[in-house]
Motif scaffolding. Structure first.
Motif, PDB file in Angstrom:
ATOM      1  N   GLU A   1       0.829  -1.200   0.000  1.00 40.86           N
ATOM      2  CA  GLU A   1       0.000   0.000   0.000  1.00 40.86           C
ATOM      3  C   GLU A   1       0.865   1.253   0.000  1.00 40.86           C
ATOM      4  O   GLU A   1       2.039   1.213   0.341  1.00 40.86           O
ATOM      5  N   SER A   2       0.236   2.361  -0.344  1.00 42.70           N
ATOM      6  CA  SER A   2       0.940   3.631  -0.474  1.00 42.70           C
ATOM      7  C   SER A   2       1.717   4.018   0.777  1.00 42.70           C
ATOM      8  O   SER A   2       2.852   4.468   0.700  1.00 42.70           O
ATOM      9  N   HIS A   3       1.103   3.840   1.947  1.00 48.80           N
ATOM     10  CA  HIS A   3       1.736   4.257   3.195  1.00 48.80           C
ATOM     11  C   HIS A   3       2.042   3.073   4.103  1.00 48.80           C
ATOM     12  O   HIS A   3       2.234   3.244   5.310  1.00 48.80           O
ATOM     13  N   GLY A   4       2.120   1.877   3.529  1.00 44.63           N
ATOM     14  CA  GLY A   4       2.555   0.715   4.283  1.00 44.63           C
ATOM     15  C   GLY A   4       4.075   0.664   4.335  1.00 44.63           C
ATOM     16  O   GLY A   4       4.771   1.603   3.945  1.00 44.63           O
ATOM     17  N   SER A   5       4.607  -0.478   4.766  1.00 41.90           N
ATOM     18  CA  SER A   5       6.064  -0.605   4.886  1.00 41.90           C
ATOM     19  C   SER A   5       6.767  -0.578   3.539  1.00 41.90           C
ATOM     20  O   SER A   5       7.882  -0.068   3.405  1.00 41.90           O
ATOM     21  N   GLY A   6       6.119  -1.144   2.527  1.00 43.76           N
ATOM     22  CA  GLY A   6       6.747  -1.182   1.221  1.00 43.76           C
ATOM     23  C   GLY A   6       5.785  -1.703   0.173  1.00 43.76           C
ATOM     24  O   GLY A   6       4.631  -2.039   0.466  1.00 43.76           O
ATOM     25  N   VAL A   7       6.259  -1.765  -1.064  1.00 46.43           N
ATOM     26  CA  VAL A   7       5.481  -2.293  -2.179  1.00 46.43           C
ATOM     27  C   VAL A   7       6.385  -3.226  -2.969  1.00 46.43           C
ATOM     28  O   VAL A   7       7.612  -3.157  -2.885  1.00 46.43           O
ATOM     29  N   GLY A   8       5.770  -4.108  -3.741  1.00 42.51           N
ATOM     30  CA  GLY A   8       6.602  -5.032  -4.504  1.00 42.51           C
ATOM     31  C   GLY A   8       5.798  -5.935  -5.402  1.00 42.51           C
ATOM     32  O   GLY A   8       4.599  -5.737  -5.621  1.00 42.51           O
ATOM     33  N   VAL A   9       6.482  -6.970  -5.917  1.00 42.00           N
ATOM     34  CA  VAL A   9       5.875  -7.858  -6.899  1.00 42.00           C
ATOM     35  C   VAL A   9       6.565  -9.210  -6.868  1.00 42.00           C
ATOM     36  O   VAL A   9       7.744  -9.312  -6.516  1.00 42.00           O
ATOM     37  N   VAL A  10       5.811 -10.240  -7.213  1.00 41.52           N
ATOM     38  CA  VAL A  10       6.368 -11.568  -7.463  1.00 41.52           C
ATOM     39  C   VAL A  10       6.093 -11.903  -8.923  1.00 41.52           C
ATOM     40  O   VAL A  10       4.950 -11.824  -9.383  1.00 41.52           O
ATOM     41  N   VAL A  11       7.148 -12.235  -9.659  1.00 46.31           N
ATOM     42  CA  VAL A  11       7.033 -12.613 -11.066  1.00 46.31           C
ATOM     43  C   VAL A  11       7.253 -14.112 -11.173  1.00 46.31           C
ATOM     44  O   VAL A  11       8.299 -14.623 -10.756  1.00 46.31           O
TER      45      VAL A  11
ATOM     46  N   THR B   1      18.294 -15.253 -14.334  1.00 49.29           N
ATOM     47  CA  THR B   1      17.111 -15.833 -13.700  1.00 49.29           C
ATOM     48  C   THR B   1      17.258 -17.349 -13.594  1.00 49.29           C
ATOM     49  O   THR B   1      17.911 -17.989 -14.423  1.00 49.29           O
ATOM     50  N   THR B   2      16.656 -17.908 -12.555  1.00 53.06           N
ATOM     51  CA  THR B   2      16.774 -19.342 -12.313  1.00 53.06           C
ATOM     52  C   THR B   2      15.532 -20.118 -12.749  1.00 53.06           C
ATOM     53  O   THR B   2      15.521 -21.350 -12.669  1.00 53.06           O
ATOM     54  N   GLY B   3      14.489 -19.404 -13.171  1.00 57.40           N
ATOM     55  CA  GLY B   3      13.233 -20.068 -13.533  1.00 57.40           C
ATOM     56  C   GLY B   3      12.263 -20.166 -12.372  1.00 57.40           C
ATOM     57  O   GLY B   3      11.123 -20.592 -12.547  1.00 57.40           O
ATOM     58  N   THR B   4      12.709 -19.769 -11.174  1.00 57.22           N
ATOM     59  CA  THR B   4      11.848 -19.777  -9.984  1.00 57.22           C
ATOM     60  C   THR B   4      11.260 -18.382  -9.789  1.00 57.22           C
ATOM     61  O   THR B   4      11.697 -17.421 -10.429  1.00 57.22           O
ATOM     62  N   PRO B   5      10.259 -18.231  -8.904  1.00 56.38           N
ATOM     63  CA  PRO B   5       9.633 -16.915  -8.730  1.00 56.38           C
ATOM     64  C   PRO B   5      10.637 -15.820  -8.374  1.00 56.38           C
ATOM     65  O   PRO B   5      11.501 -15.996  -7.527  1.00 56.38           O
ATOM     66  N   ILE B   6      10.493 -14.690  -9.047  1.00 59.87           N
ATOM     67  CA  ILE B   6      11.345 -13.520  -8.800  1.00 59.87           C
ATOM     68  C   ILE B   6      10.566 -12.582  -7.883  1.00 59.87           C
ATOM     69  O   ILE B   6       9.514 -12.067  -8.262  1.00 59.87           O
ATOM     70  N   SER B   7      11.080 -12.375  -6.681  1.00 63.10           N
ATOM     71  CA  SER B   7      10.417 -11.492  -5.724  1.00 63.10           C
ATOM     72  C   SER B   7      11.212 -10.197  -5.610  1.00 63.10           C
ATOM     73  O   SER B   7      12.432 -10.224  -5.402  1.00 63.10           O
ATOM     74  N   MET B   8      10.532  -9.057  -5.749  1.00 61.60           N
ATOM     75  CA  MET B   8      11.197  -7.751  -5.696  1.00 61.60           C
ATOM     76  C   MET B   8      10.482  -6.839  -4.711  1.00 61.60           C
ATOM     77  O   MET B   8       9.246  -6.805  -4.655  1.00 61.60           O
ATOM     78  N   LEU B   9      11.270  -6.080  -3.956  1.00 63.72           N
ATOM     79  CA  LEU B   9      10.772  -5.237  -2.873  1.00 63.72           C
ATOM     80  C   LEU B   9      11.304  -3.825  -3.009  1.00 63.72           C
ATOM     81  O   LEU B   9      12.474  -3.614  -3.331  1.00 63.72           O
ATOM     82  N   VAL B  10      10.424  -2.840  -2.745  1.00 65.50           N
ATOM     83  CA  VAL B  10      10.816  -1.438  -2.633  1.00 65.50           C
ATOM     84  C   VAL B  10      10.219  -0.910  -1.338  1.00 65.50           C
ATOM     85  O   VAL B  10       8.998  -0.975  -1.140  1.00 65.50           O
ATOM     86  N   TRP B  11      11.057  -0.400  -0.447  1.00 60.85           N
ATOM     87  CA  TRP B  11      10.576   0.143   0.826  1.00 60.85           C
ATOM     88  C   TRP B  11       9.970   1.529   0.623  1.00 60.85           C
ATOM     89  O   TRP B  11      10.436   2.314  -0.201  1.00 60.85           O
ATOM     90  N   ASN B  12       8.914   1.834   1.379  1.00 60.33           N
ATOM     91  CA  ASN B  12       8.373   3.193   1.435  1.00 60.33           C
ATOM     92  C   ASN B  12       9.162   3.973   2.486  1.00 60.33           C
ATOM     93  O   ASN B  12       9.201   3.585   3.651  1.00 60.33           O
TER      94      ASN B  12
ATOM     95  N   GLY C   1       5.346  -2.106  -8.399  1.00 61.02           N
ATOM     96  CA  GLY C   1       5.471  -3.536  -8.689  1.00 61.02           C
ATOM     97  C   GLY C   1       5.273  -3.844 -10.156  1.00 61.02           C
ATOM     98  O   GLY C   1       5.969  -4.704 -10.725  1.00 61.02           O
ATOM     99  N   ARG C   2       4.354  -3.145 -10.810  1.00 55.69           N
ATOM    100  CA  ARG C   2       4.108  -3.374 -12.235  1.00 55.69           C
ATOM    101  C   ARG C   2       5.340  -2.994 -13.064  1.00 55.69           C
ATOM    102  O   ARG C   2       5.718  -3.708 -13.995  1.00 55.69           O
ATOM    103  N   VAL C   3       5.939  -1.841 -12.721  1.00 56.95           N
ATOM    104  CA  VAL C   3       7.097  -1.383 -13.480  1.00 56.95           C
ATOM    105  C   VAL C   3       8.291  -2.307 -13.257  1.00 56.95           C
ATOM    106  O   VAL C   3       9.045  -2.598 -14.191  1.00 56.95           O
TER     107      VAL C   3
ATOM    108  N   ALA D   1      10.082  -4.492 -16.207  1.00 60.19           N
ATOM    109  CA  ALA D   1      11.505  -4.482 -16.549  1.00 60.19           C
ATOM    110  C   ALA D   1      11.981  -5.881 -16.910  1.00 60.19           C
ATOM    111  O   ALA D   1      12.792  -6.059 -17.830  1.00 60.19           O
ATOM    112  N   VAL D   2      11.475  -6.878 -16.197  1.00 61.28           N
ATOM    113  CA  VAL D   2      11.819  -8.271 -16.502  1.00 61.28           C
ATOM    114  C   VAL D   2      11.241  -8.653 -17.859  1.00 61.28           C
ATOM    115  O   VAL D   2      11.920  -9.257 -18.702  1.00 61.28           O
TER     116      VAL D   2
END
Length: 363
Positions: free
Chosen positions: A17-27, A76-87, A133-135, A139-140
């Motif tokens: 969320e916008s004002h949570g700890s962070g945002v991210g994505v799993v690909v 990449t290893t073929g396994t889920p790619i998890s990415m994090l950005v802190w707020n 997370g979308r951006v 990139a991937v």
């Protein structure tokens, strides 16, 4: 909360969320062996990062990405790619007065109707902050497409009633290079200067502006897409309409097709050294839901930023009374310049997904 995942083979799930700890994505579904580093992802995130110019929100987020999984030794290893950005620069106190006062133009009331509870701090999950997370995932996808000679790029075509005059013959790389030279991301430098002046005038009046962004993909091979329910243009429209503030999507001639005759709309087919080719591209690179090999052309209509400093009428939900609010905090006076990398990401995600689906469908 359903609806946080997108894609079939190349699939992403965003979170935060916008004002949570962070945002991210799993690909998930990215093939192994693709060269990928935090620097590659960071380059795309820097393009949507806030606080880069006087015409964007002054929220100061570095948006430094951390890749937590899915890569080893730079591939990449073929396994889920998890990415994090802190707020790092969320100032929630600016929203305290709006806890029970839904903002016109925002999703405050609809989220409350859907879930019975909402995070009022900056819009929570409905905030444009979710697009980090979308951006990152885009990139991937762009790396995957680039290895196959596919380029996705976008720019602002119109803003505040000022429309760019794009020179004929400019290739996509040149258009993108021109767009990145100014804060409104418009390849027409004269129009860009007029757009900036229009933004400044609107902001002085306590208001905001909308516009149109165009996203183009070149090098897309023919044959991507499914002929019925998973049409390529249908998936692109869904992806682009899934971005907050987008109110309409066009492919190729778009709405103008309704005003054309068939003799004008149909793209003549000519012989070419690599097989048949299309003389024009009113179809926007897609026929029957399947790519033609011509450039894929999409446009999105983006509404004005709903957070404006002018007084607006709403209701105090705790008392059931009509009230006026003035929105404080740090907001973009226009959305199109920062929506461009988000729209590019969504187009790239659709193309990467269909590219892998095509590969899976052939022996």
């Amino acid at each position: 909360m359903a609806g946080n995942s997108f894609g079939t083979v190349f699939r992403i799930t965003t979170w935060g969320e916008s004002h949570g700890s962070g945002v991210g994505v799993v690909v998930d579904g990215c093939p192994a062996g693709l060269a990928l580093s935090e620097e590659v992802v960071q380059g795309e995130l820097d393009r949507r990062r806030p606080g880069q110019s006087s015409i964007s929100t002054q929220r100061k987020e570095e948006d430094r990405v951390e890749i937590l999984s899915g890569t080893f030794d730079g591939v990449t290893t073929g396994t889920p790619i998890s990415m994090l950005v802190w707020n790092r620069d969320a100032k929630s106190s600016a929203y305290d007065a709006l806890r029970d006062r839904p903002r016109p133009g925002h999703a405050d009331l609809t989220y409350l109707a859907r879930y019975g509870v909402r995070d009022h701090r900056g819009g929570g999950r409905a905030s444009a902050r979710e697009t980090v997370g979308r951006v990152a995932a885009g990139a991937v996808a762009k790396r995957l497409l680039a290895e196959r000679g596919i380029l996705v790029a976008g720019y602002v075509l119109e803003l505040g009633g000022v429309r760019a005059d794009l020179l004929e013959g400019l290739d996509l790389s040149a258009l993108r290079e021109g767009a990145e030279k100014n804060p409104v991301r418009c390849p027409d430098q004269i129009a860009a200067a007029k757009m900036v002046r229009a933004i400044e005038a609107a902001r002085e009046a306590g208001d905001s502006l909308g516009g149109i962004a165009e996203i183009v993909a070149v090098g897309v091979p023919p044959g991507l897409g499914e002929p019925v329910f998973d049409k390529l243009d249908g998936d692109l429209a869904r992806a682009l309409m899934g971005i907050g503030a987008v109110k309409a999507v066009e492919i190729g001639a778009g709405v103008e097709a309704a005003r054309m005759r068939g003799s004008d709309m149909n793209d003549p087919i000519l012989p070419g050294p690599e097989g048949p080719r299309f003389e024009t591209n009113n179809a926007g690179g897609i026929l029957g839901g399947i790519s033609t090999g011509a450039p894929i052309v999409c446009r999105i209509a983006v509404k004005p930023t709903p957070s404006i400093s002018r007084p607006q009428r709403t209701v105090d939900l705790s008392r059931g009374e009509a009230v006026e609010i003035e929105i404080k905090g740090r907001h973009d006076p226009v959305i199109p310049p920062r929506i461009v990398p988000v729209a590019e990401a969504m187009v790239a995600l659709v193309l990467a997904d269909h590219l892998l689906r095509l590969r899976a469908a052939r022996i």
